[in-house]
Scaffold this active site. Structure first.
Site, mmCIF file in Angstrom:
data_model
loop_
_atom_site.group_PDB
_atom_site.id
_atom_site.type_symbol
_atom_site.label_atom_id
_atom_site.label_comp_id
_atom_site.label_asym_id
_atom_site.label_seq_id
_atom_site.Cartn_x
_atom_site.Cartn_y
_atom_site.Cartn_z
ATOM 1 C CE1 TYR A 35 67.336 86.572 97.772
ATOM 2 C CE2 TYR A 35 68.818 86.315 99.693
ATOM 3 C CZ TYR A 35 67.943 85.759 98.718
ATOM 4 O OH TYR A 35 67.890 84.485 98.759
ATOM 5 C CB SER B 117 66.307 83.279 101.855
ATOM 6 O OG SER B 117 67.751 83.226 102.375
#
Length: 252
Positions: free
Chosen positions: A150, A137
């Site tokens: 995250y 990501s």
């Protein structure tokens, strides 16, 4: 000509499902993994016998080992591993975050990914053939408030991909890291906000976001490059998204 066998984790929805569909359309055999056996059975009925459902919890090392040991003849040599399974939970600042959310992200995004990679990789090395595509990501590169663990897990995935390339130097095994930005059409935000559909929908309001089919196209393109070509990293955002500005907190 040998049919390519791919293994796609997190295949029940979103990126994973789109990747499975795209690869099967291109003539691949696909092992799709996930925790929801009933959902995998539905996908099998839709995609046919070139889709092999494999239900287990990727956070559980022994369950992963057991599942891979059940692969039938003709499916055991994985040519393409797509590490897609992952999630974000919560958007609270670190001092308010739920520790269980943190642990679940670490167990899925890191532990699950490295476990299945370690289990699949020796056969690739023995054959001197294969490719690993990791779904990371942009959160692993660009920090934002609430990303905390995250973003940390995705930074790990990115660096792990690069380190795999270093370990595999001299082999014909390729490793690529795909780093998406804002992507709609998935369960990502619904999961992050613990089922709050209204809050999740606002993330994508009035934005033409990247879609799962776009990521699936990228995965197929990566694998169909000539064997002597390795794309190390791809960072992909919707045209509407750009780099965040630096935050400045002013005294009142």
């Amino acid at each position: 000509m040998k049919t390519t066998t791919a293994l796609v984790t997190g295949a029940t929805a979103g990126f994973g499902l789109a990747i499975c569909k795209k690869l099967i359309e291109a003539g691949y055999k696909v092992i799709g993994t996930g925790r929801r056996a009933d959902r995998l059975a539905e996908i099998h009925s839709q995609l046919g016998n070139n889709f092999l459902p494999l239900a287990f919890d990727i956070r559980d090392e022994q369950a992963t080992i057991n599942a891979l040991n059940t692969l039938p003849e003709g499916w055991q040599a994985v040519d393409l591993l797509v590490n897609n399974a992952g999630l974000a939970l919560g958007l609270e600042p670190a001092h308010k975050a739920d520790l269980q959310d943190w642990y679940q992200m670490i167990d899925t995004n890191i532990k699950g990914l490295v476990t299945i990679t370690r289990l699949v990789l020796p056969n690739m090395v023995a054959r001197n053939y294969g490719q690993i595509i990791n779904l990371s990501s942009i959160a692993g590169t660009y920090p934002y408030a609430g990303s905390n663990v995250y973003g940390g897990t995705k930074a790990f995935v990115t660096q792990f991909s690069l380190n795999l390339r270093a370990d595999l130097a001299g082999t014909k095994i390729r490793v690529s890291n795909v780093e998406p930005g804002l992507c709609g059409g998935t369960e990502f935000s619904n999961v992050r906000f613990h089922g709050d559909d209204e809050r999740a929908a606002k993330v994508y309001e009035n934005v033409q976001s990247v879609q799962p089919e776009d990521i699936a196209n990228i995965v197929l393109w990566l694998h169909q490059q000539p064997e002597h070509v390795n794309i190390n990293r791809i960072e992909v955002m919707p045209t509407a998204q750009s780099f965040a500005g630096m935050s400045v907190s002013k005294e009142k």
